[in-house]
Design a protein around this motif. Structure first.
Motif, PDB file in Angstrom:
ATOM      1  N   MET A 310       0.839  -1.204   0.000  1.00  0.00           N
ATOM      2  CA  MET A 310       0.000   0.000   0.000  1.00  0.00           C
ATOM      3  C   MET A 310       0.878   1.260   0.000  1.00  0.00           C
ATOM      4  N   ASP A 311       1.968   1.216   0.731  1.00  0.00           N
ATOM      5  CA  ASP A 311       2.879   2.367   0.792  1.00  0.00           C
ATOM      6  C   ASP A 311       3.502   2.632  -0.581  1.00  0.00           C
ATOM      7  N   GLN A 312       3.909   1.578  -1.274  1.00  0.00           N
ATOM      8  CA  GLN A 312       4.524   1.775  -2.600  1.00  0.00           C
ATOM      9  C   GLN A 312       3.504   2.338  -3.594  1.00  0.00           C
ATOM     10  N   LEU A 313       2.256   1.886  -3.499  1.00  0.00           N
ATOM     11  CA  LEU A 313       1.229   2.395  -4.421  1.00  0.00           C
ATOM     12  C   LEU A 313       0.952   3.864  -4.122  1.00  0.00           C
ATOM     13  N   GLU A 314       0.874   4.205  -2.836  1.00  0.00           N
ATOM     14  CA  GLU A 314       0.616   5.592  -2.462  1.00  0.00           C
ATOM     15  C   GLU A 314       1.772   6.494  -2.903  1.00  0.00           C
ATOM     16  N   ASP A 315       2.984   6.005  -2.721  1.00  0.00           N
ATOM     17  CA  ASP A 315       4.177   6.753  -3.144  1.00  0.00           C
ATOM     18  C   ASP A 315       4.139   6.997  -4.660  1.00  0.00           C
ATOM     19  N   ALA A 316       3.750   5.978  -5.432  1.00  0.00           N
ATOM     20  CA  ALA A 316       3.693   6.129  -6.899  1.00  0.00           C
ATOM     21  C   ALA A 316       2.627   7.165  -7.283  1.00  0.00           C
ATOM     22  N   ARG A 317       1.457   7.070  -6.631  1.00  0.00           N
ATOM     23  CA  ARG A 317       0.379   8.051  -6.919  1.00  0.00           C
ATOM     24  C   ARG A 317       0.865   9.469  -6.627  1.00  0.00           C
ATOM     25  N   SER A 318       1.506   9.621  -5.463  1.00  0.00           N
ATOM     26  CA  SER A 318       1.919  10.969  -5.048  1.00  0.00           C
ATOM     27  C   SER A 318       2.987  11.548  -5.972  1.00  0.00           C
ATOM     28  N   LYS A 319       3.672  10.685  -6.716  1.00  0.00           N
ATOM     29  CA  LYS A 319       4.719  11.166  -7.630  1.00  0.00           C
ATOM     30  C   LYS A 319       4.235  11.183  -9.075  1.00  0.00           C
ATOM     31  N   GLY A 320       2.907  11.078  -9.256  1.00  0.00           N
ATOM     32  CA  GLY A 320       2.340  11.317 -10.582  1.00  0.00           C
ATOM     33  C   GLY A 320       1.951  10.098 -11.393  1.00  0.00           C
ATOM     34  N   ALA A 321       2.084   8.900 -10.842  1.00  0.00           N
ATOM     35  CA  ALA A 321       1.720   7.705 -11.615  1.00  0.00           C
ATOM     36  C   ALA A 321       0.203   7.510 -11.615  1.00  0.00           C
ATOM     37  N   THR A 322      -0.275   6.807 -12.630  1.00  0.00           N
ATOM     38  CA  THR A 322      -1.688   6.405 -12.647  1.00  0.00           C
ATOM     39  C   THR A 322      -1.751   4.949 -12.182  1.00  0.00           C
ATOM     40  N   VAL A 323      -2.483   4.719 -11.105  1.00  0.00           N
ATOM     41  CA  VAL A 323      -2.584   3.350 -10.588  1.00  0.00           C
ATOM     42  C   VAL A 323      -3.960   2.786 -10.946  1.00  0.00           C
ATOM     43  N   ILE A 324      -3.950   1.700 -11.700  1.00  0.00           N
ATOM     44  CA  ILE A 324      -5.209   1.040 -12.070  1.00  0.00           C
ATOM     45  C   ILE A 324      -5.309  -0.217 -11.231  1.00  0.00           C
ATOM     46  N   GLY A 325      -6.378  -0.362 -10.465  1.00  0.00           N
ATOM     47  CA  GLY A 325      -6.490  -1.471  -9.514  1.00  0.00           C
ATOM     48  C   GLY A 325      -5.807  -1.079  -8.217  1.00  0.00           C
ATOM     49  N   GLY A 326      -5.364  -2.078  -7.467  1.00  0.00           N
ATOM     50  CA  GLY A 326      -4.649  -1.800  -6.227  1.00  0.00           C
ATOM     51  C   GLY A 326      -5.549  -1.453  -5.050  1.00  0.00           C
ATOM     52  N   GLU A 327      -6.885  -1.654  -5.229  1.00  0.00           N
ATOM     53  CA  GLU A 327      -7.784  -1.364  -4.099  1.00  0.00           C
ATOM     54  C   GLU A 327      -7.650  -2.469  -3.040  1.00  0.00           C
ATOM     55  N   VAL A 328      -7.994  -2.117  -1.820  1.00  0.00           N
ATOM     56  CA  VAL A 328      -8.011  -3.126  -0.757  1.00  0.00           C
ATOM     57  C   VAL A 328      -9.311  -3.913  -0.903  1.00  0.00           C
ATOM     58  N   ALA A 329      -9.184  -5.206  -1.177  1.00  0.00           N
ATOM     59  CA  ALA A 329     -10.385  -6.026  -1.355  1.00  0.00           C
ATOM     60  C   ALA A 329     -10.858  -6.560  -0.010  1.00  0.00           C
ATOM     61  N   ASP A 330      -9.907  -6.900   0.869  1.00  0.00           N
ATOM     62  CA  ASP A 330     -10.257  -7.500   2.159  1.00  0.00           C
ATOM     63  C   ASP A 330      -9.020  -7.366   3.057  1.00  0.00           C
ATOM     64  N   ALA A 331      -9.022  -6.319   3.862  1.00  0.00           N
ATOM     65  CA  ALA A 331      -7.827  -6.028   4.664  1.00  0.00           C
ATOM     66  C   ALA A 331      -7.547  -7.147   5.670  1.00  0.00           C
ATOM     67  N   ASP A 332      -8.598  -7.707   6.264  1.00  0.00           N
ATOM     68  CA  ASP A 332      -8.371  -8.753   7.269  1.00  0.00           C
ATOM     69  C   ASP A 332      -7.685  -9.975   6.662  1.00  0.00           C
TER      70      ASP A 332
END
Ligand code: NAD
Length: 480
Positions: A310-332
């Motif tokens: 999740m941290d790597q995806l957030e870092d990529a978004r914050s630096k301008g990447a487009t993230v397709i997918g990557g949603e949390v389906a079931d955190a538990d």
């Protein structure tokens, strides 16, 4: 309370319990080293056949710890194990045969040969991503080479090896203690290192460094199979349908938790959009769930991985990447949807750090040379792949890629060819498993030199040092 399929880590054995297991392994090793290699190979092969007959039970245990899809378990844990057993069973005698040494004519009166002696107890310290394949698959050559194995499975996937040890014992084919398991965390791993004669460590680069330091202090042989950041280089003449399906499977198999898994795609700009469109279409067909049948992608296995992905995806978004997918389906249940990261750049963690999750970053490159330069701009050097219609060019380009293993229009298959050495360069490790090298590493070589004739005479270079001996030595050197 939500239902979670993530079991807690196993209790660590006490030092006394671990010492008891290690002592049993050592006693078994003493007996086993005297069994001829052919008999050892037959016994290990038969043990595997019996385990294979119980594969449905084994899957239940592996599933309880990992939630892997059934076909993934079959394709990535069972099939490679079968190939490993068959390769070493067919070749162990040849590889470990005493081999005469090349020698000069001045040694014509002596016999010289190399023999391969078992090391004793081999410690196998293993991770959680392939809880059966890695420890059992590495046991096969270690046992055939005449050692006992002392396995320290990941504390997150301990049941699989406990089940396996019980199944091995149940066959009655191997001496008690020959296949031993010590359970727990890194402290047990350290004790395994201290009590073994050699260690094959598979895990993260961080822990690998600590293990190497400790092994250095003990002067203990250690082979390290560590992390990776597989660059997939897609050249403009690549077959897009195969490359795109490979990218999706290579990045998301085992939910991205594969050391040789594709972790970044470097795609020539001319083909980039077609490649991305095909990847998106393929991703749209993936079915995710908690293992079993009718499922392609499972869940993360190790809880801290969830935050890391999740941290790597957030870092990529914050630096301008487009993230397709990557949603949390079931955190538990540690379930994250497969993610495609478009517009990835080298500033993003997702392009530089090992992700070990279901994430595929894609970056445009202008030419093959740039792709190779970027591929090498990483601390890791485990696996890489090159995709092109020109096989000769791709194979020759591969020589410039800093990786222990390269696939051309192929990925994640090296484990299924056990005659190939498997391992990395740079921070991805030291040494190789599989192949002739990967069997002999479980032995120490003994060089034997036997004087045959004349039985009672000294060699001319022994005492006394007379001046005629200088002339003789010069003459010998001229003739050799
Ligand atoms: P990890 O390094 O956290 O743990 C690996 C094993 O080492 C575990 O059994 C752990 O209990 C043990 N350990 C921890 N500290 C120790 C210490 N100080 N001394 C001895 N043992 C210690 O790795 P992980 O999270 O279990 O596995 C994931 C990593 O493994 C990834 O980086 C992945 O790339 C790598 N991996 C590499 C290969 C390969 O063949 N190169 C294969 C699979 C996984």
């Amino acid at each position: 309370m939500p239902v979670t399929t993530v079991p807690p880590p196993a209790r660590s054995m006490t030092p006394v319990e671990t010492a008891r297991v290690a002592a049993a392994a050592r006693a078994a090793a003493e007996r086993w080293r005297r069994v001829p290699v052919g008999e050892r190979s037959e016994a290990v092969s038969e043990v595997w056949r019996r385990i294979y007959q119980r594969r449905a039970e084994l899957y239940k245990v592996v599933h309880s710890e990992t939630c892997k899809p059934l076909v993934e378990f079959e394709a990535m844990e069972l099939c490679p194990t079968d190939l490993i057993v068959k390769y070493f069973a067919s070749n162990a005698r040849r590889i470990l045969e005493e081999a005469p040494a090349d020698k000069s004519w001045i040694m014509a009166n002596k016999r010289a040969f190399v023999r391969w002696l078992p090391r004793g107890v081999v410690g196998l310290i293993t991770p959680w991503n392939f809880p059966f394949l890695i420890p059992f698959g590495d046991s096969v050559p270690a046992l055939m080479a005449g050692n006992a194995v002392l396995i320290k499975p990941s504390e997150w996937t301990t049941r699989t090896m406990l089940w396996t040890a019980d199944a091995v014992q149940g066959t009655g084919l191997l001496p008690e203690g020959l296949f031993s398991v010590a359970t727990g965390d890194g402290s047990v791993g350290r004790q395994v290192l201290q009590t073994s004669d050699m260690v094959l460590f598979t895990g993260s680069t961080r822990t690998g460094r600590a293990v190497a330091q400790e092994a250095g202090g003990l002067l203990k042989p250690v082979v390290l199979e560590l992390g990776g950041k597989h660059p997939m280089i897609v050249l403009r003449d690549a077959a897009v349908p195969r490359a795109a399906r490979a990218a999706v499977w290579g990045a998301f198999a085992n939910c991205g938790q594969v050391c040789v898994g594709i972790e970044r795609a470097l795609v020539e700009d001319e083909i980039h959009d077609r490649f991305v469109a095909a990847v998106r279409a393929e991703m749209g067909r993936l079915r995710q769930g908690l293992g079993g049948t009718g499922v392609d992608v499972g869940r993360l296995i190790f809880p801290p991985q969830f935050e890391r992905v999740m941290d790597q995806l957030e870092d990529a978004r914050s630096k301008g990447a487009t993230v397709i997918g990557g949603e949390v389906a079931d955190a538990d249940n540690l379930m994250i949807r497969p993610a495609l990261v478009l517009g990835a750049t080298l500033e993003m963690k997702v392009m530089r750090e090992e992700t070990f999750g279901p994430v595929l970053p894609v970056m445009k490159v202008s030419c093959a040379e740039e792709a190779v330069r970027l591929a090498n701009d990483a601390p890791y050097g485990l696996a890489a792949s090159i995709w092109s219609a020109d096989l000769d060019r791709a194979e020759s380009l591969a020589a410039s890629v800093e990786a222990g293993m390269v696939g051309v229009n192929d990925c994640l298959s090296h484990y299924a060819v056990p005659s190939l050495p498997f391992g990395g360069v740079k921070s991805s490790g030291l040494g190789r498993r599989h192949s002739e090298e990967g069997l002999r590493m479980f032995c120490s070589s003994q060089a034997v030199l036997t004087h045959e004739w004349p039985a009672s005479m000294p060699d001319p270079w022994w005492y006394p040092y007379e001046s005629w001996k200088s002339r003789l030595l010069e003459w010998i050197q001229r003739l050799t």
